[in-house]
Design a protein around this motif. Structure first.
Motif, mmCIF file in Angstrom:
data_model
loop_
_atom_site.group_PDB
_atom_site.id
_atom_site.type_symbol
_atom_site.label_atom_id
_atom_site.label_comp_id
_atom_site.label_asym_id
_atom_site.label_seq_id
_atom_site.Cartn_x
_atom_site.Cartn_y
_atom_site.Cartn_z
ATOM 1 N N HIS A 29 37.725 18.877 27.975
ATOM 2 C CA HIS A 29 36.826 18.548 29.098
ATOM 3 C C HIS A 29 35.783 19.643 29.289
ATOM 4 C CE1 HIS A 29 39.431 15.191 29.998
ATOM 5 N NE2 HIS A 29 40.468 16.019 29.989
ATOM 6 N N ARG A 30 35.185 20.059 28.174
ATOM 7 C CA ARG A 30 34.167 21.109 28.178
ATOM 8 C C ARG A 30 32.904 20.577 27.528
ATOM 9 N NH1 ARG A 30 36.489 26.069 29.027
ATOM 10 N NH2 ARG A 30 38.729 26.231 28.705
ATOM 11 N N SER A 31 31.795 21.281 27.798
ATOM 12 C CA SER A 31 30.574 21.006 27.056
ATOM 13 C C SER A 31 30.708 21.664 25.682
ATOM 14 C CB SER A 31 29.358 21.578 27.786
ATOM 15 O OG SER A 31 29.414 22.998 27.789
ATOM 16 N N ILE A 32 29.872 21.251 24.754
ATOM 17 C CA ILE A 32 29.895 21.876 23.427
ATOM 18 C C ILE A 32 29.563 23.360 23.552
ATOM 19 C CG2 ILE A 32 28.707 21.969 21.206
ATOM 20 C CD1 ILE A 32 28.620 18.919 21.254
ATOM 21 N N ALA A 33 28.557 23.693 24.377
ATOM 22 C CA ALA A 33 28.177 25.104 24.553
ATOM 23 C C ALA A 33 29.339 25.922 25.110
ATOM 24 C CB ALA A 33 26.961 25.217 25.469
ATOM 25 N N ASN A 34 30.049 25.372 26.096
ATOM 26 C CA ASN A 34 31.170 26.097 26.676
ATOM 27 C C ASN A 34 32.305 26.221 25.667
ATOM 28 O OD1 ASN A 34 33.924 25.746 28.555
ATOM 29 N ND2 ASN A 34 32.459 27.325 29.200
ATOM 30 N N MET A 35 32.510 25.197 24.851
ATOM 31 C CA MET A 35 33.564 25.257 23.831
ATOM 32 C C MET A 35 33.260 26.346 22.812
ATOM 33 S SD MET A 35 36.406 23.724 23.276
ATOM 34 C CE MET A 35 37.564 24.491 22.176
ATOM 35 N N VAL A 36 31.997 26.471 22.410
ATOM 36 C CA VAL A 36 31.613 27.543 21.482
ATOM 37 C C VAL A 36 31.912 28.897 22.113
ATOM 38 C CG1 VAL A 36 29.653 28.659 20.337
ATOM 39 C CG2 VAL A 36 29.901 26.173 20.245
ATOM 40 N N GLU A 37 31.580 29.049 23.397
ATOM 41 C CA GLU A 37 31.839 30.315 24.089
ATOM 42 C C GLU A 37 33.338 30.621 24.110
ATOM 43 O OE1 GLU A 37 31.273 32.394 28.463
ATOM 44 O OE2 GLU A 37 29.983 30.717 27.909
ATOM 45 N N VAL A 38 34.156 29.620 24.415
ATOM 46 C CA VAL A 38 35.608 29.801 24.441
ATOM 47 C C VAL A 38 36.122 30.218 23.061
ATOM 48 C CG1 VAL A 38 37.804 28.537 24.662
ATOM 49 C CG2 VAL A 38 36.036 28.284 26.404
ATOM 50 N N LEU A 39 35.613 29.580 22.016
ATOM 51 C CA LEU A 39 36.051 29.917 20.656
ATOM 52 C C LEU A 39 35.652 31.338 20.274
ATOM 53 C CD1 LEU A 39 35.199 26.511 18.949
ATOM 54 C CD2 LEU A 39 37.488 27.439 19.405
ATOM 55 N N ILE A 40 34.438 31.740 20.633
ATOM 56 C CA ILE A 40 33.986 33.102 20.323
ATOM 57 C C ILE A 40 34.814 34.124 21.090
ATOM 58 C CG2 ILE A 40 32.070 34.742 20.550
ATOM 59 C CD1 ILE A 40 30.193 32.320 20.000
ATOM 60 N N ARG A 41 35.040 33.869 22.375
ATOM 61 C CA ARG A 41 35.849 34.790 23.174
ATOM 62 C C ARG A 41 37.266 34.917 22.611
ATOM 63 N NH1 ARG A 41 33.677 36.598 27.799
ATOM 64 N NH2 ARG A 41 31.784 35.564 28.535
#
Length: 65
Positions: A29-41
């Motif tokens: 339930h995330r945006s693609i941009a937020n998912m990328v941020e989560v993966l990088i973090r």
């Protein structure tokens, strides 16, 4: 509370990877941009990479250490 400014990141990716990212984002339930941020973090945390605060990045004036 003030919102931190964000930086724009543009890159090309294999269509299959983009679709997998979209599916992962939908499942979380995330945006693609937020998912990328989560993966990088997550990657940085697993590999001991410290993420600098916005002020630290701004003060470095583009100089990499």
């Amino acid at each position: 509370m003030a919102t931190a400014k964000t930086a724009t990141l543009t890159f090309r990716i294999d269509p299959g990877l983009k679709e997998a990212l979209r599916i992962a984002a939908d499942q979380e339930h995330r945006s693609i941009a937020n998912m990328v941020e989560v993966l990088i973090r997550g990657y940085c945390e697993r590999n001991g990479i410290t993420i600098p605060h916005s002020e630290e990045v701004k003060n470095n004036n583009g100089v990499r250490s």
